[in-house]
Design an enzyme around this catalytic site. Structure first.
Site, PDB file in Angstrom:
ATOM      1  CB  SER A 189      63.413 -41.420  45.368  1.00  0.00           C
ATOM      2  OG  SER A 189      63.654 -41.980  44.102  1.00  0.00           O
ATOM      3  CB  THR A 237      59.530 -47.265  45.259  1.00  0.00           C
ATOM      4  OG1 THR A 237      59.054 -46.538  46.368  1.00  0.00           O
ATOM      5  CG2 THR A 237      60.044 -48.620  45.709  1.00  0.00           C
ATOM      6  CB  THR A 243      61.706 -46.349  48.451  1.00  0.00           C
ATOM      7  OG1 THR A 243      61.342 -44.989  48.212  1.00  0.00           O
ATOM      8  CG2 THR A 243      60.964 -46.831  49.690  1.00  0.00           C
ATOM      9  NE  ARG A 278      55.534 -42.518  54.457  1.00  0.00           N
ATOM     10  CZ  ARG A 278      55.769 -42.984  53.241  1.00  0.00           C
ATOM     11  NH1 ARG A 278      56.956 -43.403  52.890  1.00  0.00           N
ATOM     12  NH2 ARG A 278      54.794 -43.032  52.363  1.00  0.00           N
ATOM     13  CB  VAL A 279      57.494 -47.820  57.384  1.00  0.00           C
ATOM     14  CG1 VAL A 279      57.678 -48.949  56.370  1.00  0.00           C
ATOM     15  CG2 VAL A 279      58.719 -47.763  58.307  1.00  0.00           C
ATOM     16  N   GLY A 280      56.386 -46.573  54.415  1.00  0.00           N
ATOM     17  CA  GLY A 280      55.315 -46.611  53.414  1.00  0.00           C
ATOM     18  C   GLY A 280      54.977 -48.034  53.012  1.00  0.00           C
ATOM     19  CG  ASP A 281      53.877 -48.604  48.983  1.00  0.00           C
ATOM     20  OD1 ASP A 281      54.424 -47.504  49.221  1.00  0.00           O
ATOM     21  OD2 ASP A 281      53.965 -49.167  47.876  1.00  0.00           O
ATOM     22  CB  THR A 295      56.461 -46.641  42.349  1.00  0.00           C
ATOM     23  OG1 THR A 295      57.050 -45.394  42.711  1.00  0.00           O
ATOM     24  CG2 THR A 295      56.029 -46.597  40.892  1.00  0.00           C
ATOM     25  N   GLY A 296      54.401 -44.903  44.203  1.00  0.00           N
ATOM     26  CA  GLY A 296      53.392 -43.865  44.398  1.00  0.00           C
ATOM     27  C   GLY A 296      53.283 -43.625  45.891  1.00  0.00           C
ATOM     28  N   GLY A 331      52.679 -44.139  49.396  1.00  0.00           N
ATOM     29  CA  GLY A 331      52.418 -45.362  50.150  1.00  0.00           C
ATOM     30  C   GLY A 331      51.101 -45.341  50.909  1.00  0.00           C
TER      31      GLY A 331
END
Ligand code: ASP
Length: 214
Positions: free
Chosen positions: A47, A152, A170, A180-183, A203-204, A206
């Site tokens: 990941s 992450t 991550t 796609r971009v997460g937090d 982490t989790g 996003g």
């Protein structure tokens, strides 16, 4: 006084190296970049960095961020492909006056111009995971849940000079949509640090984390 914390088992080797740097009086900046690079370089962590799981088009897109808790300077990249250490690009961006958060082609152009090392980040192992997942999806028509396949590496470091830094890296969600971009690279969501107060990384999923303004 010095200290360093990180998310997940995958961070242990990097964290140990970073902690050595801090113990010897090295900077929290050096420690965190070294430690996260180590995790990015390890092929079996699915990941983060090299060996990270790909998006739905079988491309590895990486997100990373770095923040300095004394100056509050930050740098971040989103959906960047085929560069060896996204955390190093994020750290480099943190010294810019503006344009600190770059995504996709723009981030890649910057990294190329600055001479960052390129690398094909998709491993054979990741391809197998991808193909197995596609096969399962086709066979059982089972819905892909957002929680299957992500994590992450996030770290916070404090050095003996009182500087605190934070970093994240991550590959985001396995089978995510391209772009796609997460937090994780978002300052104030995936990470934040203030040398006078403290730091945190998340982490989790996003999409959930960003709702909570963590
Ligand atoms: N926060 C990451 C993301 O959604 C994934 C994770 O930490 O598990 O991109």
């Amino acid at each position: 006084m010095w200290g360093m914390i990180a998310t997940w088992r995958m961070a242990v080797e990097g964290l140990t190296e970073g902690a050595n740097t801090l113990e010897k009086g090295g900077s929290a900046e050096e420690a965190i970049v070294k430690a996260i690079s180590e995790v990015e370089d390890f092929p079996y962590y699915k990941s983060v960095g090299y060996g990270g799981l790909p998006n739905e088009e079988m491309e590895v897109e990486l997100d990373a961020a770095y923040m300095n808790g004394t100056t509050l300077d930050f740098g971040a990249v989103g959906a960047v492909k085929d560069f060896k250490n996204p955390i190093k690009i994020a750290r480099r961006l943190s010294v810019e006056k503006a344009n600190n958060f770059l995504v996709g082609v723009g981030a890649e152009k910057f990294a190329h111009k600055e001479g960052f090392e390129r690398k094909t980040m998709l491993t054979d192992r990741a391809k197998i995971h991808y193909k197995n997942r596609v096969h399962k999806l086709n066979q059982q028509e089972n819905e892909l849940t957002p929680y299957s396949g992500h994590d992450t590496v996030g770290m916070v470091a404090l050095d003996q000079q009182g500087l605190m830094t934070a970093g994240t890296s991550t590959s985001g969600l396995f089978m995510k949509k391209p772009g796609r971009v997460g937090d994780s690279p978002v300052i104030g969501s995936g990470l934040y640090v203030d040398s006078e107060i403290g730091g945190a990384t998340a982490t989790g999923l996003g999409e959930d984390l960003m709702k909570g303004m963590v």
